[in-house]
Structures are given as structure tokens and as C-alpha cells.
Design an enzyme around this catalytic site. Structure first.
Site, PDB file in Angstrom:
ATOM      1  NE  ARG A 230    -145.208 -27.815 -14.887  1.00 27.79           N
ATOM      2  CZ  ARG A 230    -144.608 -26.742 -14.159  1.00 27.79           C
ATOM      3  NH1 ARG A 230    -145.437 -25.959 -13.708  1.00 27.79           N
ATOM      4  NH2 ARG A 230    -143.257 -26.612 -14.084  1.00 27.79           N
ATOM      5  CG  HIS A 278    -147.226 -21.597 -16.435  1.00 32.56           C
ATOM      6  ND1 HIS A 278    -146.992 -22.563 -16.880  1.00 32.56           N
ATOM      7  CD2 HIS A 278    -146.296 -21.464 -15.289  1.00 32.56           C
ATOM      8  CE1 HIS A 278    -146.259 -23.390 -16.000  1.00 32.56           C
ATOM      9  NE2 HIS A 278    -145.937 -22.615 -14.958  1.00 32.56           N
TER      10      HIS A 278
HETATM   11  P1  NAP Z   1    -142.717 -30.246  -4.023  1.00 34.99           P
HETATM   12  O1  NAP Z   1    -141.953 -29.563  -2.961  1.00 34.99           O
HETATM   13  O2  NAP Z   1    -141.901 -31.300  -4.723  1.00 34.99           O
HETATM   14  O3  NAP Z   1    -143.838 -30.828  -3.286  1.00 34.99           O
HETATM   15  C1  NAP Z   1    -144.854 -31.698  -4.085  1.00 34.99           C
HETATM   16  C2  NAP Z   1    -145.920 -32.139  -2.997  1.00 34.99           C
HETATM   17  O4  NAP Z   1    -146.840 -32.893  -4.078  1.00 34.99           O
HETATM   18  C3  NAP Z   1    -145.434 -32.991  -1.953  1.00 34.99           C
HETATM   19  O5  NAP Z   1    -146.339 -32.715  -0.845  1.00 34.99           O
HETATM   20  C4  NAP Z   1    -145.712 -34.379  -2.368  1.00 34.99           C
HETATM   21  O6  NAP Z   1    -145.882 -35.424  -1.593  1.00 34.99           O
HETATM   22  C5  NAP Z   1    -146.914 -34.147  -3.281  1.00 34.99           C
HETATM   23  N1  NAP Z   1    -147.018 -35.329  -4.377  1.00 34.99           N
HETATM   24  C6  NAP Z   1    -146.204 -35.577  -5.067  1.00 34.99           C
HETATM   25  N2  NAP Z   1    -146.786 -36.818  -5.819  1.00 34.99           N
HETATM   26  C7  NAP Z   1    -147.924 -37.105  -5.195  1.00 34.99           C
HETATM   27  C8  NAP Z   1    -148.959 -38.153  -5.604  1.00 34.99           C
HETATM   28  N3  NAP Z   1    -148.776 -38.973  -6.436  1.00 34.99           N
HETATM   29  N4  NAP Z   1    -149.917 -38.126  -4.664  1.00 34.99           N
HETATM   30  C9  NAP Z   1    -149.928 -37.272  -3.902  1.00 34.99           C
HETATM   31  N5  NAP Z   1    -149.247 -36.176  -3.091  1.00 34.99           N
HETATM   32  C10 NAP Z   1    -148.187 -36.149  -4.167  1.00 34.99           C
HETATM   33  O7  NAP Z   1    -143.310 -29.321  -5.182  1.00 34.99           O
HETATM   34  P2  NAP Z   1    -143.474 -27.805  -5.149  1.00 34.99           P
HETATM   35  O8  NAP Z   1    -141.986 -26.963  -4.943  1.00 34.99           O
HETATM   36  O9  NAP Z   1    -144.479 -27.465  -4.019  1.00 34.99           O
HETATM   37  O10 NAP Z   1    -144.284 -27.336  -6.076  1.00 34.99           O
HETATM   38  C11 NAP Z   1    -145.391 -28.161  -6.713  1.00 34.99           C
HETATM   39  C12 NAP Z   1    -145.791 -27.897  -8.244  1.00 34.99           C
HETATM   40  O11 NAP Z   1    -146.034 -26.307  -8.700  1.00 34.99           O
HETATM   41  C13 NAP Z   1    -144.355 -27.993  -9.323  1.00 34.99           C
HETATM   42  O12 NAP Z   1    -144.220 -29.415  -9.302  1.00 34.99           O
HETATM   43  C14 NAP Z   1    -144.799 -27.313 -10.502  1.00 34.99           C
HETATM   44  O13 NAP Z   1    -145.220 -28.078 -11.283  1.00 34.99           O
HETATM   45  C15 NAP Z   1    -145.908 -26.335  -9.853  1.00 34.99           C
HETATM   46  N6  NAP Z   1    -145.483 -24.779 -10.043  1.00 34.99           N
HETATM   47  C16 NAP Z   1    -146.094 -24.000 -10.815  1.00 34.99           C
HETATM   48  C17 NAP Z   1    -145.886 -22.724 -10.848  1.00 34.99           C
HETATM   49  C18 NAP Z   1    -146.877 -21.898 -11.487  1.00 34.99           C
HETATM   50  O14 NAP Z   1    -146.144 -20.497 -11.598  1.00 34.99           O
HETATM   51  N7  NAP Z   1    -147.886 -21.965 -11.781  1.00 34.99           N
HETATM   52  C19 NAP Z   1    -144.688 -22.185 -10.417  1.00 34.99           C
HETATM   53  C20 NAP Z   1    -143.794 -23.077  -9.613  1.00 34.99           C
HETATM   54  C21 NAP Z   1    -144.185 -24.320  -9.395  1.00 34.99           C
HETATM   55  P3  NAP Z   1    -144.700 -35.725  -0.341  1.00 34.99           P
HETATM   56  O15 NAP Z   1    -144.994 -34.718   0.618  1.00 34.99           O
HETATM   57  O16 NAP Z   1    -145.296 -37.048   0.275  1.00 34.99           O
HETATM   58  O17 NAP Z   1    -143.543 -35.752  -1.347  1.00 34.99           O
HETATM   59  C1  GLV Z   2    -143.139 -23.020 -12.888  1.00 35.66           C
HETATM   60  O1  GLV Z   2    -144.092 -23.336 -13.391  1.00 35.66           O
HETATM   61  C2  GLV Z   2    -142.038 -23.740 -12.092  1.00 35.66           C
HETATM   62  O2  GLV Z   2    -142.257 -25.040 -12.134  1.00 35.66           O
HETATM   63  O3  GLV Z   2    -141.293 -23.224 -11.280  1.00 35.66           O
END
Ligand code: NAP
Ligand code: GLV
Length: 315
Positions: A230, A278
Site C-alpha cells: 500500500r 494497482h
Molecule cells: P498476510 O498474509 O496477512 O501477511 C502479512 C505479512 O506482513 C505477514 O508476514 C506479517 O507478519 C507481516 N506483517 C504485518 N504487520 C507487520 C509488522 N508490523 N511488522 C512486520 N511484519 C508485519 O498478507 P498478504 O496476503 O501477504 O498481503 C500483503 C498485502 O499485499 C495486503 O495486505 C495488501 O495490502 C497487499 N496487496 C496488494 C495487491 C496489489 O495488487 N498491489 C494485491 C493484493 C494484496 P506475520 O507473518 O508475523 O503475521
Molecule cells: C489488492 O490490493 C488487495 O488487497 O487484494
């Protein structure tokens, strides 16, 4: 069983494929598509599920019998920040195909920087034949902030390509071939050894503005920065300043603080900066419909849902 309905609301994802994919999973489910202003046909009392991406303000209050909010994506920051979120379970999509799509984008972006493509783009515009001797992936340290469903998958892809991959998370994680660190007190060390930094963190109270001027200054001079998380995870004026000074050599930004990126943003014209609107990964109806249907079956049966968001934690 009393009639139950799902309302679909998204200004980004076309409704047709979602309606078709969900109807194939749950033929008895009444699926209604909300108009852009939030208007929904039919009896609001029958609506038990909302599948949405940024529904209009006040949307949820229209449905007195809501039992489940399904975020039409992985990141829940916009939902969690709402004042009108009802007190029902909130789930996110958790889809290996979505993780694969993200990993492909991250691989593309890392290769863009690892193979010096921004330099060649700049040289081409000046009609300059600029040979830069390619580095081997083993020589390039890639740090991924966030090792969750998407970050973990991307890390595996980069390991397969031979990069020196490091990862950072909130709690301890262990991934094959990835040097993992966790907790805020290790962040500066991770940054100091990142030739390419990839932000894959959720936006929470803890991560908002995490990459500020001081932390960007920890990176090796000329490091590349990739943001697929983000925009607000990074202090954008500090990022612009770091790009101007050469502290950050190039960037690939799929997300920015304000989307769409304002016309007058300096980021549009910065050499070495690639902006995509995005779409690094999107929710995919055909692969995600089954888990949405499963959670609806669970709600109908009074069972706990899968992929529930921890609202207190913010992700
Ligand atoms: P997720 O499964 O919830 O994993 C989040 C990761 O971030 C986990 O490893 C978590 O640590 C870590 N984290 C959270 N807070 C933290 C902190 N304060 N300090 C250090 N590490 C921290 O999320 P995801 O599914 O991988 O997705 C990640 C993000 O990608 C989403 O939240 C979204 O904003 C973004 N996204 C973007 C797109 C795009 O098209 N650009 C698409 C989809 C998602 P732990 O392992 O310890 O819980
Ligand atoms: C896209 O940014 C998502 O969080 O799925």
C-alpha cells in the site's frame, strides 16, 4: 432454510464473472449486484453476505441481517478503517492463484532492477548504447518486508531464480532458502543489506509510514524499491527525495499514497520509476469462488468461517 442473499459491490472488479462463479458453487444463493451509489434491488432483510471492495459509506447499515463481510481482495486496510463496519465476521480472500499472480509481478519487478532495465530505458531515450555488465542473481540481495500469503510465495519464486533472498515479518517465519528476521528491532539491519527492497506488508497502525526518511537512508546507496503493498507504508515525500538524491536508484510502484496518482505528482516523470495502476494481483473469480461459497455454507451451518481477519491486529 429462509431465503438468503449476497450483495456484490465493487467499482474495480466487473460483477459478471463473480456472479457466474458464485452461482456455479451455490445455485440456491440469491446474488444481487449493487449500483455504484450502493442501491440494491430486493428486500434488504434477506441480505446476509456482502462481497465487496470499498462499498460506499453507510452501505452495510442497509442490511439488518448481515452475517458475513467478504473482502474482495487480500488487503483489508480500507475495511478495517471504516466506522460503519458491522459486528460480523470479516474474511479476506486467500487464494494461491492470487499469490501466484503477485509472485509473477514481483519477479518481473525484481528482474527489472536486477537486469538494470531502468538504465537501459534512460539510455535508449538518449539513443545511447549503454552496456552494463549483468550481475548474477546470487550477488543481489532482495529483502521482502512481509512474508504472508503473498510475500511468502514471492520469496519462493525469487529463491528459485537464485537471488539472495531475505525476509522480514512481525513474528518468526521460516521459509526454505530465505534468511528470515522479525520484529522492528531487526528492520534497520535488513534494510542495510537490501539491494532491492520489496514492500509486501499490510497497511496497519504499525506499518503506516514505516519506511520513512530515516529508514530509507539505511538502504545501500542506489538500492531499488518495489512497492506492491500500500502506498501509505512509505513516506511518499521521503521516497521522492530519496529518488532525487540517488539514495534510491530506481523504483517500481504498483501502489501510491493517493490513487489514482495525482497529475502533479513528481513520481510520474522520475527517471527509473515505473508506475502501474494497482494491479499486481487481483481477486480471481474462478479460483476464489469456492472459498467464498465454503464460508457461506459455514455461516448457514452456524460454523466458524475460514480466512477471518483479525480486526484488532489490522490484517
Ligand atoms: P498476510 O498474509 O496477512 O501477511 C502479512 C505479512 O506482513 C505477514 O508476514 C506479517 O507478519 C507481516 N506483517 C504485518 N504487520 C507487520 C509488522 N508490523 N511488522 C512486520 N511484519 C508485519 O498478507 P498478504 O496476503 O501477504 O498481503 C500483503 C498485502 O499485499 C495486503 O495486505 C495488501 O495490502 C497487499 N496487496 C496488494 C495487491 C496489489 O495488487 N498491489 C494485491 C493484493 C494484496 P506475520 O507473518 O508475523 O503475521
Ligand atoms: C489488492 O490490493 C488487495 O488487497 O487484494
Amino acid at each position: 432454510m429462509p431465503r438468503d442473499a449476497l450483495v456484490y459491490s465493487s467499482a474495480v472488479d466487473p460483477a459478471g464473472p463473480w456472479v457466474a462463479a458464485l452461482q456455479a458453487e451455490l445455485p440456491d444463493l440469491d446474488i444481487r449486484v449493487a449500483a455504484p451509489d450502493g442501491t440494491v434491488a430486493g428486500d434488504p432483510a434477506e441480505v446476509r453476505y456482502v462481497l465487496g471492495w470499498s462499498p460506499p459509506a453507510g452501505f452495510f447499515a442497509r442490511f439488518p441481517n448481515l452475517a458475513l463481510v467478504i473482502n474482495l481482495g487480500a488487503g483489508v486496510d480500507a475495511l478495517v478503517a471504516r466506522r460503519d463496519l458491522p459486528a460480523v465476521p470479516v474474511t479476506r480472500l486467500s487464494d494461491p492463484q492470487m499469490a501466484r499472480m503477485m509472485a509473477a509481478y514481483v519477479l518481473f519487478a525484481v528482474l527489472r532492477h536486477a537486469r538494470d532495465i531502468p538504465q537501459f530505458e534512460i539510455a535508449q531515450r538518449a539513443r545511447r548504447w549503454a552496456h552494463v555488465h549483468p550481475r548474477q542473481p546470487e550477488e543481489i540481495r532482495v529483502a521482502i518486508l512481509g512474508l504472508g500469503e503473498l510475500g511468502g510465495c514471492a520469496a519462493g519464486e525469487l529463491v528459485r531464480q537464485g537471488f539472495d533472498v531475505r525476509g522480514w515479518s512481525r513474528t518468526p517465519r521460516s521459509l526454505p532458502g530465505v534468511a528470515c528476521a522479525h520484529g522492528l528491532d531487526t528492520l534497520d539491519g535488513v534494510l542495510a543489506e537490501a539491494d532491492i527492497l520489496v514492500a509486501m506488508l499490510p497497511l496497519t497502525a504499525e506499518t503506516r509510514g514505516l519506511l520513512d526518511a530515516a529508514r530509507l537512508a539505511r538502504l545501500p546507496r542506489g538500492a531499488a524499491f518495489i512497492n506492491v503493498a500500500r502506498g501509505a507504508v512509505v513516506d511518499e515525500p521521503a521516497l521522492v527525495a530519496a529518488l532525487r538524491s540517488g539514495q534510491i536508484g530506481a523504483a517500481t510502484l504498483d501502489v501510491v499514497a493517493q490513487e489514482p496518482l495525482p497529475q502533479d505528482s513528481p513520481l510520474w516523470d522520475m527517471p527509473g520509476v515505473l508506475i502501474t495502476p494497482h494491479l499486481a494481483s487481483m481477486a480471481i473469480p474462478r479460483s476464489a469462488a469456492a472459498q467464498i461459497a465454503e464460508n457461506i455454507r459455514r455461516i448457514r451451518a452456524g460454523a466458524a468461517v475460514l480466512n477471518a481477519v483479525n480486526l484488532a491486529r489490522g490484517y
